[in-house]
Design a protein around this motif. Structure first.
Motif, mmCIF file in Angstrom:
data_model
loop_
_atom_site.group_PDB
_atom_site.id
_atom_site.type_symbol
_atom_site.label_atom_id
_atom_site.label_comp_id
_atom_site.label_asym_id
_atom_site.label_seq_id
_atom_site.Cartn_x
_atom_site.Cartn_y
_atom_site.Cartn_z
ATOM 1 N N THR A 70 0.523 -1.375 0.346
ATOM 2 C CA THR A 70 -0.113 0.324 0.039
ATOM 3 C C THR A 70 0.918 1.177 0.126
ATOM 4 O O THR A 70 1.763 1.413 0.542
ATOM 5 C CB THR A 70 -0.817 -0.011 1.277
ATOM 6 O OG1 THR A 70 0.323 0.163 2.564
ATOM 7 C CG2 THR A 70 -1.946 -1.419 1.169
ATOM 8 N N LEU A 71 0.326 2.356 -0.415
ATOM 9 C CA LEU A 71 0.954 3.565 -0.223
ATOM 10 C C LEU A 71 0.642 4.113 0.238
ATOM 11 O O LEU A 71 -0.985 4.154 1.112
ATOM 12 C CB LEU A 71 0.895 4.434 -1.935
ATOM 13 C CG LEU A 71 2.281 4.572 -2.900
ATOM 14 C CD1 LEU A 71 1.601 4.780 -3.989
ATOM 15 C CD2 LEU A 71 3.320 4.774 -2.616
ATOM 16 N N PHE A 72 0.664 5.508 1.398
ATOM 17 C CA PHE A 72 0.331 5.824 2.159
ATOM 18 C C PHE A 72 -0.490 7.462 1.773
ATOM 19 O O PHE A 72 0.415 7.742 1.090
ATOM 20 C CB PHE A 72 1.758 6.634 3.191
ATOM 21 C CG PHE A 72 1.386 7.314 4.427
ATOM 22 C CD1 PHE A 72 1.607 6.988 5.376
ATOM 23 C CD2 PHE A 72 1.370 8.777 4.177
ATOM 24 C CE1 PHE A 72 1.225 7.823 7.184
ATOM 25 C CE2 PHE A 72 0.678 9.865 5.576
ATOM 26 C CZ PHE A 72 0.629 9.198 6.594
ATOM 27 N N PHE A 73 -1.386 7.699 2.114
ATOM 28 C CA PHE A 73 -2.230 8.519 1.223
ATOM 29 C C PHE A 73 -1.743 9.871 1.784
ATOM 30 O O PHE A 73 -1.488 10.325 2.112
ATOM 31 C CB PHE A 73 -3.902 8.486 2.232
ATOM 32 C CG PHE A 73 -4.624 9.481 0.975
ATOM 33 C CD1 PHE A 73 -4.972 8.684 -0.032
ATOM 34 C CD2 PHE A 73 -4.428 10.724 0.962
ATOM 35 C CE1 PHE A 73 -6.653 9.024 -1.015
ATOM 36 C CE2 PHE A 73 -5.212 11.546 0.560
ATOM 37 C CZ PHE A 73 -6.302 10.739 -0.431
ATOM 38 N N ARG A 74 -2.055 10.741 0.265
ATOM 39 C CA ARG A 74 -0.749 11.985 -0.033
ATOM 40 C C ARG A 74 -2.079 12.522 -1.502
ATOM 41 O O ARG A 74 -2.592 11.866 -1.448
ATOM 42 C CB ARG A 74 -0.246 12.413 0.111
ATOM 43 C CG ARG A 74 0.722 11.352 -0.703
ATOM 44 C CD ARG A 74 1.947 11.982 -1.298
ATOM 45 N NE ARG A 74 3.363 11.697 -2.432
ATOM 46 C CZ ARG A 74 3.162 11.588 -3.420
ATOM 47 N NH1 ARG A 74 2.686 12.752 -4.132
ATOM 48 N NH2 ARG A 74 4.336 11.366 -3.589
ATOM 49 N N ALA A 75 -1.410 13.785 -1.626
ATOM 50 C CA ALA A 75 -1.926 14.231 -2.694
ATOM 51 C C ALA A 75 -1.119 13.434 -3.890
ATOM 52 O O ALA A 75 0.363 13.673 -4.076
ATOM 53 C CB ALA A 75 -1.778 15.727 -3.622
ATOM 54 N N TYR A 76 -1.387 12.856 -5.215
ATOM 55 C CA TYR A 76 -0.667 12.202 -5.985
ATOM 56 C C TYR A 76 -1.347 12.759 -7.721
ATOM 57 O O TYR A 76 -2.786 12.187 -7.058
ATOM 58 C CB TYR A 76 -1.080 10.425 -5.761
ATOM 59 C CG TYR A 76 -0.635 9.426 -4.562
ATOM 60 C CD1 TYR A 76 1.015 9.583 -5.063
ATOM 61 C CD2 TYR A 76 -1.161 9.411 -3.434
ATOM 62 C CE1 TYR A 76 1.578 8.459 -3.290
ATOM 63 C CE2 TYR A 76 -0.904 9.151 -2.309
ATOM 64 C CZ TYR A 76 1.096 9.138 -2.417
ATOM 65 O OH TYR A 76 1.474 7.815 -1.398
ATOM 66 N N SER A 77 -0.164 12.651 -8.095
ATOM 67 C CA SER A 77 -1.024 12.483 -9.914
ATOM 68 C C SER A 77 -1.255 11.458 -10.417
ATOM 69 O O SER A 77 -0.977 10.532 -9.956
ATOM 70 C CB SER A 77 0.521 13.367 -10.533
ATOM 71 O OG SER A 77 1.016 13.121 -10.615
ATOM 72 N N ARG A 78 -2.117 11.979 -11.342
ATOM 73 C CA ARG A 78 -2.541 10.422 -11.703
ATOM 74 C C ARG A 78 -1.163 9.804 -12.740
ATOM 75 O O ARG A 78 -1.536 8.221 -12.481
ATOM 76 C CB ARG A 78 -3.389 11.113 -13.282
ATOM 77 C CG ARG A 78 -4.194 9.985 -13.710
ATOM 78 C CD ARG A 78 -5.041 10.508 -14.976
ATOM 79 N NE ARG A 78 -6.244 9.221 -15.861
ATOM 80 C CZ ARG A 78 -5.708 8.013 -17.013
ATOM 81 N NH1 ARG A 78 -3.822 7.564 -17.242
ATOM 82 N NH2 ARG A 78 -5.711 7.366 -17.601
ATOM 83 N N GLU A 79 -0.266 10.387 -13.088
ATOM 84 C CA GLU A 79 0.966 9.180 -13.631
ATOM 85 C C GLU A 79 1.762 8.412 -12.742
ATOM 86 O O GLU A 79 1.798 7.565 -12.660
ATOM 87 C CB GLU A 79 1.557 10.502 -13.982
ATOM 88 C CG GLU A 79 1.533 11.343 -15.543
ATOM 89 C CD GLU A 79 0.025 12.354 -14.875
ATOM 90 O OE1 GLU A 79 -0.544 12.405 -15.905
ATOM 91 O OE2 GLU A 79 0.228 12.660 -14.246
ATOM 92 N N GLU A 80 2.024 8.848 -10.818
ATOM 93 C CA GLU A 80 2.293 8.731 -10.206
ATOM 94 C C GLU A 80 1.232 7.258 -9.641
ATOM 95 O O GLU A 80 1.344 5.855 -9.756
ATOM 96 C CB GLU A 80 1.736 9.897 -8.836
ATOM 97 C CG GLU A 80 3.402 10.913 -8.913
ATOM 98 C CD GLU A 80 2.962 10.894 -7.906
ATOM 99 O OE1 GLU A 80 4.067 11.362 -7.302
ATOM 100 O OE2 GLU A 80 2.267 11.827 -7.396
ATOM 101 N N LEU A 81 -0.269 7.313 -9.952
ATOM 102 C CA LEU A 81 -1.306 6.183 -9.205
ATOM 103 C C LEU A 81 -0.235 5.553 -10.442
ATOM 104 O O LEU A 81 -0.890 4.167 -10.361
ATOM 105 C CB LEU A 81 -1.983 6.901 -9.007
ATOM 106 C CG LEU A 81 -2.043 7.297 -7.801
ATOM 107 C CD1 LEU A 81 -3.784 8.038 -7.349
ATOM 108 C CD2 LEU A 81 -1.684 6.855 -6.937
ATOM 109 N N LEU A 82 -0.672 5.740 -11.929
ATOM 110 C CA LEU A 82 -0.903 4.371 -13.053
ATOM 111 C C LEU A 82 0.113 4.082 -13.305
ATOM 112 O O LEU A 82 -0.046 2.491 -13.187
ATOM 113 C CB LEU A 82 -1.335 5.688 -14.214
ATOM 114 C CG LEU A 82 -1.288 4.634 -15.411
ATOM 115 C CD1 LEU A 82 -2.416 4.022 -15.600
ATOM 116 C CD2 LEU A 82 -1.016 5.734 -16.531
#
Length: 327
Positions: A70-82
């Motif tokens: 899992t990733l720790f929630f923060r503001a991510y960009s679409r590119e990061e999450l993709l």
């Protein structure tokens, strides 16, 4: 003999370094897979950290165990999450300061919406430590309106209310098809009275705190029958020096006893035939998983839980259990 097919623990804290080496083998021995929490020091907030941490875990557990990262929630960009999507099972959201190593968590829940929208689009689940501010017994109730808002606003986003502790939290599952919950071992057994009713028992102190008997009973009913509730131990080891100390650390190390204690409870409730669904089948359905095929066998054979495992006191230390895992 009781055979469980690919049992999974959907919420574990495996820690880092020497503590990881001590505790992770207990989860890997009894479970085919587990969802690994990202609240390390520093928190896991990048794909590189995810991949490094996964390799660190596998060096300890071996390849017969799958760590779902899992990733720790923060503001991510679409590119990061993709880029991260093939390597993670979800993002874990911690309200700031609510539990161990959550100081970097989210302080304003309104700031989550942009990232939640991307997660919904990409099919990445949201895992929540669902507590708000206020009186400690009411913190889950204080956060449930946020869960209701997100479940309604993002109907294609799978949301998991982690370590649900209240009857109200269980009832909320019936309102949303995209809402799920994990239930811990210890919340199926203890109430706040067990922690504080006599002498304080620091090794039963956890967050969220154990609640009332009626809440525990609601959790038991959900564990037996609710299709959107499944097992997540929230096993959270701390050294005895951090538990038996001022500022007692919150967390219960239940990994060594999870399946034996669950088997005993389900047998007591005349529901051993429903344990498979609780520890595997419902989670597979919720997440769309096909875990590695691995049978874990338990037999009726009394044993005594050790008083300590390394520097950690396990849940039910010194008590006798009727079921044991067989290699």
């Amino acid at each position: 003999m009781l055979i469980l097919h690919s049992p999974m623990d959907m919420h574990v804290h495996l820690r880092q370094g020497d503590m990881l080496a001590l505790v992770a083998p207990h989860t890997a021995r009894d479970f085919a897979a587990a969802v690994v929490m990202p609240n390390l020091t520093p928190p896991v907030t990048s794909l590189a950290q995810v991949l490094d941490y996964r390799q660190e875990i596998l060096r300890v557990t071996g390849e017969s165990f799958t760590p779902f990262m899992t990733l720790f929630f923060r503001a991510y960009s679409r590119e990061e999450l993709l880029a991260a999507r093939p390597h993670i099972i979800g993002l874990k959201l911690y309200p700031a300061g609510m539990t161990t190593n959550s100081e970097d968590g989210l302080a304003d829940m309104r700031q989550a919406n942009a990232t939640l929208a991307i997660m919904e689009e990409l099919g990445i689940p949201l895992l929540i430590h669902g507590e708000g501010c206020g009186f400690v017994m009411d913190r889950e109730a204080a956060f449930l309106p946020v869960v209701r808002e997100w479940a309604g606003a993002f109907p294609r986003l799978r949301i998991v209310l982690e370590h649900v502790t209240t009857e109200a939290g269980v009832k909320l599952l019936d309102r949303f098809e995209n809402l799920f919950a994990t239930i811990t071992l210890h919340h199926l057994f203890i109430t706040l009275d067990d922690v504080l009713g006599g002498l304080m028992r620091p090794h039963l102190f956890c967050k969220p705190v154990a609640k009332r008997p009626e809440d525990r009973d609601a959790l038991r009913r959900a564990a037996l029958d609710h299709p959107q509730a499944f097992f997540g131990s929230d096993t959270a080891p701390h050294p005895v020096t951090a538990k038996e100390a001022p500022g007692c650390a919150a967390g219960i190390f239940s990994a060594p006893v999870a399946l034996p204690a669950l088997a005993g409870l389900f047998e007591e409730l005349d529901a051993l035939d429903r344990l498979q669904a609780f520890v595997s089948d419902r989670a597979c359905a919720a997440y769309g998983l096909t875990p590695m095929a691995r049978d874990v066998r338990l037999e009726r054979s009394a044993w005594t839980v050790p008083q300590s495992i390394g520097c950690v006191v396990p849940y039910l230390a010194g008590q006798s259990l009727d079921w044991r895992v067989v290699d």
